[in-house]
Design an enzyme around this catalytic site. Structure first.
Site, short mmCIF file in Angstrom:
data_model
loop_
_atom_site.label_atom_id
_atom_site.label_comp_id
_atom_site.label_asym_id
_atom_site.label_seq_id
_atom_site.Cartn_x
_atom_site.Cartn_y
_atom_site.Cartn_z
N TYR A 8 -98.92 80.41 -79.26
CA TYR A 8 -97.89 81.45 -79.15
C TYR A 8 -96.80 81.19 -80.19
O TYR A 8 -96.59 80.06 -80.62
CB TYR A 8 -97.29 81.50 -77.74
CG TYR A 8 -96.52 80.26 -77.36
CD1 TYR A 8 -97.15 79.18 -76.76
CD2 TYR A 8 -95.15 80.17 -77.63
CE1 TYR A 8 -96.44 78.03 -76.44
CE2 TYR A 8 -94.43 79.02 -77.31
CZ TYR A 8 -95.08 77.95 -76.71
OH TYR A 8 -94.38 76.82 -76.39
N CYS A 9 -96.15 82.28 -80.61
CA CYS A 9 -95.00 82.17 -81.51
C CYS A 9 -94.10 83.36 -81.20
O CYS A 9 -94.35 84.10 -80.26
CB CYS A 9 -95.43 82.14 -82.97
SG CYS A 9 -96.30 83.63 -83.48
N THR A 10 -93.06 83.56 -81.98
CA THR A 10 -92.04 84.56 -81.64
C THR A 10 -92.63 85.96 -81.46
O THR A 10 -92.51 86.56 -80.41
CB THR A 10 -90.95 84.60 -82.73
OG1 THR A 10 -90.58 83.26 -83.04
CG2 THR A 10 -89.74 85.39 -82.27
N GLY A 40 -95.92 86.82 -82.84
CA GLY A 40 -97.38 86.82 -82.96
C GLY A 40 -97.93 86.52 -84.35
O GLY A 40 -99.08 86.12 -84.49
N ILE A 46 -94.12 85.77 -77.93
CA ILE A 46 -93.16 85.54 -76.84
C ILE A 46 -92.38 86.82 -76.54
O ILE A 46 -92.07 87.13 -75.39
CB ILE A 46 -92.18 84.42 -77.22
CG1 ILE A 46 -92.94 83.11 -77.49
CG2 ILE A 46 -91.14 84.19 -76.12
CD1 ILE A 46 -92.14 82.11 -78.33
#
Ligand SMILES: [Zn+2]
Ligand SMILES: [Zn+2]
Length: 327
Positions: A215-217, A219, A244
């Protein structure tokens, strides 16, 4: 200038105010109602990135939009802000280009002053991992990336597989210091290009047979990271579609996310609800903290996590290596 319905209502509502107050009131309402920021990316083959750069530049200039757009032969990555009507026109026009027709634009309210300039560049990668030659794209996006899961599908995976599932943070360690998924693995990286070397240390080899959710901010980093991991022997890699941000829109602080979300503009961080936990620790006094400040020593500018009290005490926040002016 196009007045929105809200703007017209404002004029009527504030009709009895003196002209100066009316002007301020109107400006305030106009700004919060009609300035929008969009975040977007897509991975798709771009044959002539330079031509796309010129097109995007004249499009943004003609609409009075500001922001930052990166184009490569693998796609486009941008943050653009401006008046609502202009941003809508930008979205419609950008989607007319075949490779961009499925772009998922994330909208938020914003302040145009967060984007004083318009910067549009062609680079080797739209998000820099240093793996330009490893990336292959087709009309479905990155070839060989992790399977996309919606926020609901993430929960379904955990229901099926339980504690076997590993969350793997695709951001820099300082971002995870203020918010992350429960029990997530947080790689020790300071910048995105650090991921490849970090993975190749062998530190995470024990996870190669586990279901991994990156996961990241928003995508984009996981699009590349999940491919990089699969290419290095991680067998079952997923990524959260929309990152996220989308997960937080769906589950806020009632799911598996904990803390504050680091964001790359003047706001610095955001929470999904008033129930957000504070998991960060002030670098100056060890109290709970969620907000980074740039060290005000202009030769330093180091990101410093500081609590409200330390910020109130020091007129100028400095990192622990620099001396506060009034200390
Ligand atoms: Zn403090
Ligand atoms: Zn400093």
């Amino acid at each position: 200038m196009t007045l929105t319905t809200d703007g017209q209502n404002t004029s009527v509502m504030s009709g009895n105010l003196c002209p100066a107050v009316h002007h301020l009131y109107f400006r305030y309402i106009f700004r919060i109602d009609t300035t929008k920021i969009i975040l977007f990316y897509t991975f798709a083959p771009i044959n002539d990135p330079e031509a796309i750069r010129l097109w995007q530049r004249s499009l943004c200039e003609s609409l009075g939009l500001k922001g930052r757009i990166i184009i490569s032969r693998h796609g486009i990555n941008g943050t653009v802000g401006g008046p609502l009507a202009a941003v809508k026109k930008y979205v419609r026009t950008t989607r007319e280009y075949g490779a961009f027709k499925n772009i998922d634009f994330k909208w938020s309210d914003g302040d145009i002053e967060d984007f004083p300039r318009l910067v549009i560049r062609v680079r080797d990668e739209i998000v820099t991992f240093g793996v330009s030659d490893e990336i292959q794209v087709d009309e479905n996006g990155i070839v060989g990336g992790g399977k996309h899961l919606s926020p609901t599908q993430v929960h379904e995976l955990i229901q099926e597989r339980g504690e076997e599932v590993v969350f793997f943070d695709g951001r820099n360690a300082y971002e995870a210091a203020i918010g992350k998924f429960k029990n997530a693995v947080v790689p020790d990286v300071e910048t995105t290009p650090g991921f490849v070397a970090e993975l190749e240390t062998g530190k995470y080899d024990h996870l190669k047979d586990k279901p991994i959710v990156t996961y990241c901010t928003g995508g984009i980093r996981c699009e590349v990271l999940s491919m990089v991991m699969k290419n290095r022997g991680f067998k079952e890699v997923y990524q959260i579609a929309g990152g996220i941000v989308r997960y937080g829109e769906k589950f806020k602080d009632g799911g598996l996310w904990e803390g504050s979300l680091y964001i790359f503009d003047k706001r610095m961080n955001m929470e999904f609800s008033d129930d957000a936990k504070t998991i960060g620790v002030c670098q100056l006094c060890d109290s709970p903290a969620s907000r980074y400040y740039n060290c005000t020593n202009i030769k330093c500018r180091k990101l410093t996590l500081a609590c409200d009290e330390c910020v109130a005490d020091n007129e100028r926040v400095t990192c622990s290596n620099c001396t506060p002016i009034n200390a």
